[in-house]
Design a protein around this motif. Structure first.
Motif, short mmCIF file in Angstrom:
data_model
loop_
_atom_site.label_atom_id
_atom_site.label_comp_id
_atom_site.label_asym_id
_atom_site.label_seq_id
_atom_site.Cartn_x
_atom_site.Cartn_y
_atom_site.Cartn_z
N ILE A 695 64.65 -51.32 -65.13
CA ILE A 695 65.08 -51.16 -66.52
C ILE A 695 64.79 -49.73 -66.96
N GLU A 696 65.83 -49.04 -67.42
CA GLU A 696 65.67 -47.67 -67.91
C GLU A 696 66.20 -47.60 -69.34
N MET A 697 65.41 -47.04 -70.23
CA MET A 697 65.78 -46.97 -71.65
C MET A 697 65.88 -45.52 -72.09
N ALA A 698 66.94 -45.20 -72.77
CA ALA A 698 67.14 -43.85 -73.29
C ALA A 698 68.15 -43.89 -74.43
N ASN A 699 67.85 -43.15 -75.46
CA ASN A 699 68.76 -43.01 -76.59
C ASN A 699 69.16 -44.36 -77.18
N LEU A 733 73.33 -51.46 -72.31
CA LEU A 733 73.19 -52.38 -73.44
C LEU A 733 72.78 -51.59 -74.68
N GLU A 734 73.34 -51.95 -75.80
CA GLU A 734 73.09 -51.22 -77.05
C GLU A 734 71.79 -51.69 -77.70
N THR A 735 70.73 -51.68 -76.94
CA THR A 735 69.42 -52.07 -77.45
C THR A 735 68.34 -51.51 -76.54
N ALA A 736 67.16 -51.31 -77.11
CA ALA A 736 66.05 -50.81 -76.30
C ALA A 736 64.87 -51.76 -76.33
N THR A 737 65.07 -52.95 -76.86
CA THR A 737 63.98 -53.91 -76.95
C THR A 737 64.45 -55.29 -76.52
N GLY A 738 63.50 -56.11 -76.05
CA GLY A 738 63.76 -57.52 -75.78
C GLY A 738 64.53 -57.82 -74.52
N VAL A 739 64.85 -56.82 -73.70
CA VAL A 739 65.70 -57.05 -72.53
C VAL A 739 64.85 -57.58 -71.36
N ARG A 740 65.33 -58.67 -70.74
CA ARG A 740 64.79 -59.17 -69.49
C ARG A 740 65.96 -59.42 -68.54
N ALA A 741 65.69 -59.34 -67.23
CA ALA A 741 66.81 -59.45 -66.29
C ALA A 741 66.35 -60.00 -64.95
#
Length: 757
Positions: A695-699, A733-741
């Protein structure tokens, strides 16, 4: 009560008294102290006569001599040469009485013998044991042997030698035989008449050890030793506003709820989650902290003492009869239940339950499934392949008497040492090996040399309370060879074969050798089996004393006789590495569950799990190194540097995995995201789970990817665990929180889910 030999075994040894008397030996040698017990007659085994029934083995037999004026009638062992094809460097043979006696489980038996001995301890070991069998005379593995003295000093060389052996707490034990094992080194030329004689043998069933509540319950749930430099500790006990008490140790969060009468275990390492809940029919109200430090926290009231160990184990000691029921919070595929023990794992963590009836009490574990028709309840003790389909929520019950302990645990207990897992590889070295053997290209991958035969032990040293160096100067020389080459030197020992079951005594013997010769650690060939709690304390003592020195324990089901469910993670976590799976025949191939869920030790004890695997075969295995390459997928290692192809096939793969760790090892899910897929590609075995999504989060956006080629990723956005029915990822995905996969790929298992935010 001390009884003359004639009164002790009239039916068996009545003729012996006259024969012994002819030698004019003192009366004290002819007496056996019954200690309040009952003599068991060994049929047709009167050692004062030439008709005693021995069951011999090839190349070893017992011969008879009549009494004379100096010696009583006696038997002595003779070793013959092999007929053809030469003979091994050493010989191991067992002999025993032809007929059986009735035995009971979890009872102490005194074996008393009149012997004369004068042999070279350095190259010969002669042991006395008691084989345990079922009603059909099928032997139980894990025999206990006690070494005879090498030289007796009594009148005319005769002495009375006695030892006590405890039978395992296994209800299947019905029969037994006195056994004699001889281990002879190559230094002896064949044939040889061993200078050892035995004139009588008496077996006494000792009285049951009474179940008596301890005066100090806290002492029953605390143990000597500690974690040393291992990263395990107990945090201060917390009492919540709702009356619950929380004990956090490195790997487990324990929650005691007096109102509900429950103790719950929650995993803290890698995958935080509930593992199991134990319902206890003892009042848990009014618990107070009786002891608290970094190694243990003890909660106590008048009904129970609870000892929370730094290694994830909880020792429970009731002061009155109690009933404990475990409820599994896991749908664990690997569950083993037998001899009263329970081990449950899903490969990410798990829990165990281990009873310990007082030894010699005749008490057996009192346990039964609460949930009907559990598939794993029917697994045979030799079944290391079947997997359970039982859903979460199943229950099992244990009943305890006052004075009886139960040990609960959750795992893993500590972080995995990745660096040690890639560096550790040992090579056996022998007396007489030249200095060049420590620096040759062949041993370049080795980081540790195991000095194999430098101490007196043709088998495992079942005698004495200290180790006997054959040549101290030679030991120092070889330790120097290894350390001058930039390697470690460790020595062979065996807690299992050691003649005493005093934890301090064995720990002292090992510590003395380490300090005397500058060893960098030790290798133990097994641990106590019936007295497994002694082994636990031995490893705690040595880890505390030796700090970060190397501790390798070779333990396996066929040798120890322990049920697979009894291989407790909280015990092995004190080792640097385990070495298992010897003599376990399987054709399961690369998916063998025993390696995946136990032997690899990853997310079990989190010691480095190394594989012996000498009988591991199956589909896809074409070369000797294939099983060990497949083991890498389950994060197991080939610890011993031996075997065809070790340098050419195995070492390069392990080194590539180490390079991968050096690049990505900061990821706490390095195994799930990186190693499992790389190991699959390098070894060619397409088994195991798909690589966990990265999981990579940016912007404000989240990107998902898996290193498994062609994997489909499913995700959720609310923190819930995704399944194969969850939405498929097809772009950021248009979110940076709550993601699980999770990742899913054809021919592979789904990956573990990414952790909850």
């Amino acid at each position: 009560m001390r009884v003359p030999l004639l009164a002790v075994v009239v039916a068996v040894l009545a003729p012996a008294l006259a024969a012994v008397a002819e030698s004019a030996l003192p009366a004290s040698l002819l007496e056996v102290e019954l200690r309040g017990g009952e003599v068991l007659e060994v049929p047709s085994f009167d050692l004062s006569t030439a008709s005693a029934g021995w069951q011999n083995q090839p190349n070893l037999y017992w011969d008879f001599r009549e009494a004379d004026g100096e010696n009583p009638a006696h038997w002595f062992p003779v070793v013959e040469p092999f007929d053809e094809g030469g003979e091994p460097d050493w010989l191991a043979r067992g002999t025993w009485s032809e007929r059986n006696i009735r035995l009971k489980p979890n009872r102490r038996y005194l074996l008393s013998t009149l012997i004369r001995a004068d042999f070279d301890r350095r190259f010969l070991e002669l042991n006395l044991g008691l084989a345990c069998m079922d009603d059909a005379a099928n032997p139980f593995p894990g025999r206990r042997e006690i070494g005879f003295p090498a030289k007796t000093e009594g009148p005319r060389g005769w002495e009375r030698f006695e030892t006590v052996i405890t039978t395992p707490p296994n209800g299947g034990i019905k029969l037994g035989r006195p056994t004699f094992y001889l281990y002879l080194g190559a230094e002896y030329e064949r044939p040889v008449e061993v200078d050892f004689a035995i004139a009588d043998l008496t077996v006494v069933e000792l009285p049951q050890t009474p179940l008596v509540p301890a005066h100090d319950p806290v002492a029953e749930v605390t143990f000597a030793g500690g974690p040393g430099t291992l990263p395990m500790a107990v945090e201060p006990v917390q009492t919540r506003d709702d009356g619950t008490m929380e004990v956090n140790v490195t790997g487990v969060r324990w929650v005691v709820d007096p109102a509900a009468g429950t103790i719950a275990a929650h995993q803290r390492i890698d995958f935080p989650r509930p593992l199991a809940t134990w319902s206890v029919d003892l009042p848990l109200g009014g618990l107070e902290v009786a002891r608290e430090d970094e190694t243990v926290a003890v909660l106590q009231n008048e009904h129970v003492a609870l000892g929370f160990q730094c290694d994830g184990m909880l020792a429970l000691y009731p002061t009155r009869a109690a009933e404990i029921v475990v409820t599994s919070e896991l749908a664990a595929p690997f569950v083993r239940y037998g001899d009263g023990h329970l081990l449950a794992s899903d490969g990410l963590g798990g829990f165990s339950v281990n009873p310990h009836p007082p030894l010699g009490s005749g008490k057996l574990p009192d346990t039964e499934p609460v949930t009907p028709d559990l598939d794993f309840a029917g697994f045979d003790r030799t079944d290391l392949e079947s997997l359970s389909e039982a859903p979460a929520g199943w229950q099992i019950r244990w009943r305890l008497d006052a004075g009886e302990r139960l040990f609960l645990s959750a795992f893993p207990p500590r972080a995995y040492d990745w660096e040690a897992s890639f560096d550790l590889m040992w090579h056996l070295t022998y007396r007489g090996d030249p200095a060049g053997d420590y620096t040759s290209d062949w041993v370049e991958p080795v980081d540790t040399f195991l000095l194999w035969d430098f101490h007196a032990r043709e088998w495992g040293m079942s005698f004495g309370d200290r180790y006997l160096a054959i040549d101290p100067a030679e030991i120092r020389e070889h330790v120097g060879f290894a350390q001058d080459a930039g390697k470690r030197a460790i020595f062979y020992t065996s807690a299992w074969f050691f003649g005493s079951r005093d934890a301090e005594l064995w720990a002292d013997a090992v510590t003395d050798e380490v300090e005397e010769y500058g060893f960098d650690g030790f290798y133990s060939d097994g641990l106590p089996a019936v007295e497994w709690l002694v082994g636990y304390e031995e490893l705690r003592l040595l880890r505390e004393r030796l700090g970060d020195k190397l501790i390798v324990v070779h333990d396996s089901v066929p040798q120890s006789g322990r049920h697979p469910a009894a291989l407790s993670p909280f015990l092995y976590t004190y080792t640097t590495a385990t070495y298992m799976a010897e003599h376990l025949a399987t054709d399961a191939g690369p998916t063998w569950p025993w390696v995946r869920y136990v032997i690899g030790q990853h997310r079990v004890s989190n010691a480095v799990g190394t594989v012996k695997g000498d009988a591991w075969t199956g589909p896809g295995f074409e070369k000797p190194m294939d099983p060990f390459l497949a083991g890498l997928i389950w994060n197991a290692r080939r610890g011993e540097h031996s075997g065809e192809g070790i340098n050419q096939e195995y070492v390069p793969v392990q080194r590539e995995l180490r390079a991968l760790w050096e690049e990505h090892g900061e990821d706490p899910y390095f195994y799930d995201r990186y190693l499992v897929e790389k190991a699959r590609v390098l070894t060619g075995f397409r088994v195991g789970p798909a690589a966990m999504p990265i999981i990579e989060m940016a912007n404000g956006k989240t990107t998902l990817r898996s290193r498994t080629e062609g994997a489909t990723i499913h995700y959720t956005l609310d923190g819930s665990e995704p399944t194969g029915d969850s939405p498929i990822y097809d772009g950021p995905l248009e979110t940076a929180t709550g993601v699980r996969a999770i990742a899913v790929a054809e021919g592979l298992e789904p990956s573990p889910p990414t952790p909850a935010p």
